[in-house]
Design a protein around this motif. Structure first.
Motif, short mmCIF file in Angstrom:
data_model
loop_
_atom_site.label_atom_id
_atom_site.label_comp_id
_atom_site.label_asym_id
_atom_site.label_seq_id
_atom_site.Cartn_x
_atom_site.Cartn_y
_atom_site.Cartn_z
N ALA A 67 -3.40 -9.72 4.74
CA ALA A 67 -4.61 -10.04 3.98
C ALA A 67 -5.22 -8.79 3.35
CB ALA A 67 -5.63 -10.73 4.89
N VAL A 68 -5.31 -7.72 4.14
CA VAL A 68 -5.96 -6.52 3.61
C VAL A 68 -5.06 -5.83 2.58
CG1 VAL A 68 -5.27 -4.78 5.32
CG2 VAL A 68 -7.56 -4.70 4.35
N ALA A 69 -3.75 -5.92 2.78
CA ALA A 69 -2.83 -5.36 1.78
C ALA A 69 -2.93 -6.13 0.47
CB ALA A 69 -1.40 -5.38 2.31
N ARG A 70 -3.10 -7.45 0.58
CA ARG A 70 -3.19 -8.29 -0.61
C ARG A 70 -4.47 -7.96 -1.39
NH1 ARG A 70 -1.86 -12.52 2.33
NH2 ARG A 70 -3.74 -13.77 2.29
N LYS A 71 -5.57 -7.77 -0.68
CA LYS A 71 -6.83 -7.57 -1.39
C LYS A 71 -7.09 -6.11 -1.77
CE LYS A 71 -11.48 -9.04 -2.03
NZ LYS A 71 -12.48 -10.06 -1.69
N TYR A 72 -6.73 -5.16 -0.89
CA TYR A 72 -7.10 -3.75 -1.11
C TYR A 72 -5.89 -2.82 -1.20
CZ TYR A 72 -11.83 -5.25 0.02
OH TYR A 72 -13.04 -5.89 0.00
N GLY A 73 -4.69 -3.37 -1.19
CA GLY A 73 -3.50 -2.53 -1.11
C GLY A 73 -3.23 -1.70 -2.34
N ALA A 74 -3.53 -2.24 -3.52
CA ALA A 74 -3.16 -1.54 -4.74
C ALA A 74 -4.31 -0.73 -5.31
CB ALA A 74 -2.66 -2.54 -5.78
N ALA A 118 -10.37 -9.64 5.44
CA ALA A 118 -10.00 -8.37 4.79
C ALA A 118 -11.25 -7.63 4.33
CB ALA A 118 -9.06 -8.64 3.62
N MET A 149 -10.36 4.97 -2.71
CA MET A 149 -10.96 4.05 -3.68
C MET A 149 -12.47 4.22 -3.78
SD MET A 149 -8.93 0.41 -3.49
CE MET A 149 -8.97 0.12 -1.73
N LEU A 200 -3.86 -10.25 9.49
CA LEU A 200 -4.86 -9.31 8.94
C LEU A 200 -4.21 -8.27 8.04
CD1 LEU A 200 -7.13 -8.46 12.03
CD2 LEU A 200 -7.72 -9.87 10.03
N GLU A 201 -3.06 -7.79 8.47
CA GLU A 201 -2.38 -6.73 7.70
C GLU A 201 -2.00 -7.24 6.30
OE1 GLU A 201 0.07 -4.30 10.19
OE2 GLU A 201 1.66 -4.38 8.70
N ILE A 233 -4.22 -16.04 11.13
CA ILE A 233 -4.35 -15.16 9.96
C ILE A 233 -3.66 -13.83 10.24
CG2 ILE A 233 -5.98 -13.90 8.50
CD1 ILE A 233 -6.19 -16.93 8.16
N MET A 278 0.83 -1.20 0.00
CA MET A 278 0.00 0.00 0.00
C MET A 278 0.86 1.24 0.00
SD MET A 278 -3.34 0.27 2.41
CE MET A 278 -4.41 -1.08 1.92
N PRO A 328 -10.34 -4.29 -5.86
CA PRO A 328 -10.15 -5.65 -6.39
C PRO A 328 -11.12 -5.99 -7.52
CG PRO A 328 -11.11 -5.71 -4.17
CD PRO A 328 -10.72 -4.29 -4.45
N GLN A 354 -6.97 4.75 2.45
CA GLN A 354 -6.95 3.99 1.19
C GLN A 354 -8.38 3.67 0.74
OE1 GLN A 354 -4.89 3.24 -1.08
NE2 GLN A 354 -5.07 1.15 -1.84
N LEU A 402 0.81 -1.55 8.01
CA LEU A 402 -0.36 -0.80 7.60
C LEU A 402 -1.13 -0.35 8.84
CD1 LEU A 402 -2.32 0.05 5.31
CD2 LEU A 402 -3.45 -2.16 5.66
N LEU A 409 -2.16 -2.95 12.03
CA LEU A 409 -3.00 -4.11 12.29
C LEU A 409 -2.20 -5.22 12.97
CD1 LEU A 409 -5.01 -3.97 8.98
CD2 LEU A 409 -6.03 -4.00 11.27
N ALA A 435 -8.70 -15.55 5.23
CA ALA A 435 -7.95 -14.30 5.32
C ALA A 435 -8.62 -13.21 4.49
CB ALA A 435 -6.51 -14.52 4.86
#
Lengths: 109, 109
Positions: free
Chosen positions: B84-91, A64, A23, B81-82, B79, A1, B94, A19, A11, B13, A60
């Protein structure tokens, strides 16, 4: 991120809220809090499904989603999640004021 | 919180998960995931009440409770969390891969 702070590189909850606002901010304001709670609840149900029968990755990502919709709801209502959680859980257990928690198991199992 | 990283000074997180583990880790392992989901769900109901009729402070603290129980559940199931959320919403979103989101409002209002 892109919002990660220096240092630990993690994060923060504030960065997550920013963020999500970047979005989805315009859509979130138009949708409002009650309709957003419906979306959050749908994700909450999916979390139950993943908890019961999903893979670790599915679990996971459902966590999220719950976090993202909670951040959305916080944005709409102007709540600072990071400040709220630090206020309630930052120092010690809010029930017994101890770390680790020594609340009576009948009250807090 | 003692776990705040340097830099922005915010609560990550990962730091929240560590703080919850320090306070409740032993109880959480003994309680297990299904019973923990019941507690999370109770807090989720209290969030609905606060959203409908609570003060801003009550709403903030109910959000903190949901976050704390979600972190508890993540701890029990291992899990991150940090991550997971970066993977799904970081960029980006989705759904549409854009910032801000340009998903069809029929799909993502």
């Amino acid at each position: 991120m892109s919002e990660q702070p220096a240092g630990e590189g993690g994060l923060t909850l504030s960065a997550l809220q920013r963020q999500i606002r970047r979005m989805y901010g315009a859509k979130d304001e138009a949708r409002g809090d009650a309709a957003t709670f419906l979306w959050l609840t749908e994700e909450f149900g999916e979390l139950a499904t993943a908890l019961r029968s999903g893979t670790d990755e599915e679990l996971a990502l459902e966590m999220a989603d719950v976090l993202a919709w909670l951040a959305t709801l916080a944005n709409i209502r102007g709540i600072d999640l990071e400040a709220a959680v630090a206020r309630k859980y930052g120092a010690a257990c809010p029930g017994c004021q101890a770390v680790p928690c020594i609340c009576d198991p009948a009250e807090k199992p």
